[in-house]
Design a protein around this motif. Sequence first.
Motif, PDB file in Angstrom:
ATOM      1  N   LEU A   1      65.321  -2.989  26.233  1.00  0.00           N
ATOM      2  CA  LEU A   1      64.683  -3.861  27.293  1.00  0.00           C
ATOM      3  C   LEU A   1      64.099  -5.157  27.009  1.00  0.00           C
ATOM      4  O   LEU A   1      64.080  -6.246  27.871  1.00  0.00           O
TER       5      LEU A   1
ATOM      6  N   THR B   1      69.923  -5.657  31.846  1.00  0.00           N
ATOM      7  CA  THR B   1      69.202  -5.857  30.505  1.00  0.00           C
ATOM      8  C   THR B   1      69.743  -4.859  29.462  1.00  0.00           C
ATOM      9  O   THR B   1      70.204  -4.789  28.252  1.00  0.00           O
ATOM     10  N   ILE B   2      69.853  -3.474  30.110  1.00  0.00           N
ATOM     11  CA  ILE B   2      70.197  -2.580  29.391  1.00  0.00           C
ATOM     12  C   ILE B   2      72.044  -2.552  29.215  1.00  0.00           C
ATOM     13  O   ILE B   2      72.523  -2.453  28.139  1.00  0.00           O
TER      14      ILE B   2
ATOM     15  N   ALA C   1      66.223  -4.554  35.031  1.00  0.00           N
ATOM     16  CA  ALA C   1      66.380  -3.609  33.865  1.00  0.00           C
ATOM     17  C   ALA C   1      67.805  -3.094  33.918  1.00  0.00           C
ATOM     18  O   ALA C   1      68.414  -3.113  32.587  1.00  0.00           O
TER      19      ALA C   1
ATOM     20  N   LEU D   1      67.326   5.164  31.221  1.00  0.00           N
ATOM     21  CA  LEU D   1      66.013   4.440  31.537  1.00  0.00           C
ATOM     22  C   LEU D   1      65.050   5.949  31.833  1.00  0.00           C
ATOM     23  O   LEU D   1      63.677   5.592  31.646  1.00  0.00           O
TER      24      LEU D   1
ATOM     25  N   LYS E   1      64.084   2.955  25.087  1.00  0.00           N
ATOM     26  CA  LYS E   1      64.602   1.846  26.236  1.00  0.00           C
ATOM     27  C   LYS E   1      63.687   0.653  26.171  1.00  0.00           C
ATOM     28  O   LYS E   1      63.750  -0.411  26.425  1.00  0.00           O
TER      29      LYS E   1
END
Length: 379
Positions: free
Chosen positions: A196, A208-209, A205, A336, A192
Motif C-alpha cells: 500500500l 495502489t495494490i 487502496a 487486503l 499489504k
Amino acid sequence: MNISILGSTGSIGTQALEVVDELKGIKDISVLAITGSSNITLLEQQARKYKPLVAVAADESGYTDLKARLADTSVKVLAGEEGLCRAAAIEGSDMLLSSIVGFAGLVPTMKAIEAGKDIALANKETLVTAGALFTDAIKEHGVRLLPVDSEHSAIFQSMQGGTRNEVRKILLTASGGPFFGKTKDELANVKKEQALKHPNWSMGAKITIDSATLMNKGLEVLEAKWLFDTEIDDIEVVVHRESIIHSMVEFCDRSIIAQMSLPSMKHPIQYAFTYPDRFPAKGQSVDFAALAKMTFYKPDEDTFRCLALAKKAGREGGIMPTVLNAANEVAVSKFLKDEISFLGIAEYVESVMSKYKNKSNPTLSDIIETDALVRKECM
Ligand code: NDP
Ligand code: MG
C-alpha cells in the motif's frame, strides 16, 4: 459548466472538488450530484459545501444516516445503484466524472452516456470490462470521452501533435510501483502494508495494490486500446521511476511527443474539465536541474505476471477482459483481507481466466452476468 461526480468521497473525487474550488472565478463549475459509499461523514460535508441537487449513498446501509444528516437541507438523498444512475444522468449536467472504483461504475456511466453527458473517465475498470459497448455508446450518443487517468491524459495531449494515421506507437509509462526490481523470492512474503506504500502517488487502496502487481498497467494497456483505437501490441509499457513523463506518442517520423509534469492527479482532472482550453493551475513546475535524471526500464512481466495476463485478455478480447477484471477485483480484496499472498493475486487471476471459455461480442447482460458469476464462484 455543471457536473456530477460518482465517487466524490474517494481520492479522485476529493481532488476533483479541489480543482472545482481552484477554478472558481476562472471557470465556474457547479456540482449537481455527488456520491459516496462508506464515508457518509465526508459525503455530508461535501453536500453542505457544494449544495448539489442530489447526494447518493451507494451502499444502501448509509441511506438512512445520510438522509437524517441532510434533513435540514434541500439536497435530495438517494441510495444504491438506482441512485447512482440517477445522479449520473441528472438533468442539467454537462459532464460526469466517473470516479467510482471497479465494476460498480459501469451501469451508471453507461446511463450518463445515454443521457448525452460528456464523460471524464477515471474508472478504468468500466472501459476494460465493456470497451466495445462503451466506445460504441460514446459514438452513438455523440458525447466526448475525456481521459482522467494520468497516462491516458498524457497520450491524449501528445496525440494533438499529429493525426491519428501518423501514430506509430504509444509509450505508456509506469512507475514500477513499490516492488520495482524485486524477485519472486523477495515478493513471496510481502504484506499489504508494504504494497500500500506507493512511491509517487497517493491513491485508493485497490489501485495502489494494482500498481504494486502491475495489473494497473495491464488495465491501462486495455484502457488505451479502447480510448485510442489501438492494437495491444502497438502499446509499449516503459518503466519510468520518476513519474514525470506521464506517457508519450511516437509518430511515423519517429518523433516522440511526451506530456510531463510533477505527479498530481489534479493536472489530468483539470484538463478534462477545461478541455480544449488550458487554465492556470496551482502547484509547482518541474525543476529539471533538481531532478537531474530520468530513468527507464523494461517491465519484468515474469515476476509481475498481472501485466502479461491483462495483455493476454486484451488480445483474446470478447468476455475475457471482464473475467480478468472481476477475478482481479476479488483477488485484491482477498489480499487486503490477508486471505491470499501478493504473488497469489496473479495466480488467482490466471486460474480463473483458464476456467472460462471466451465469448465474442458480449452484450451488456453477458458482461454483468459474467462479472457476477466470477465473483460468486470466487466466494
Ligand atoms: P477510492 O477508493 O479512493 O475511491 C473510490 C470511490 O468510490 C469512493 O467515493 C468510494 O466511496 C466509492 N465506492 C467504493 N466502492 C463503491 C461501490 N461498490 N459502489 C459505489 N461507490 C463505491 O478510489 P480512487 O479515487 O483511487 O479511484 C477511483 C477510480 O479512479 C478507480 O477506477 C481508479 O482505478 C481510478 N484512478 C485513480 C487514480 C488515483 O490517483 N487515485 C489515478 C488513475 C485512475 P467511499 O470512499 O465513501 O467508500
Ligand atoms: Mg494511471
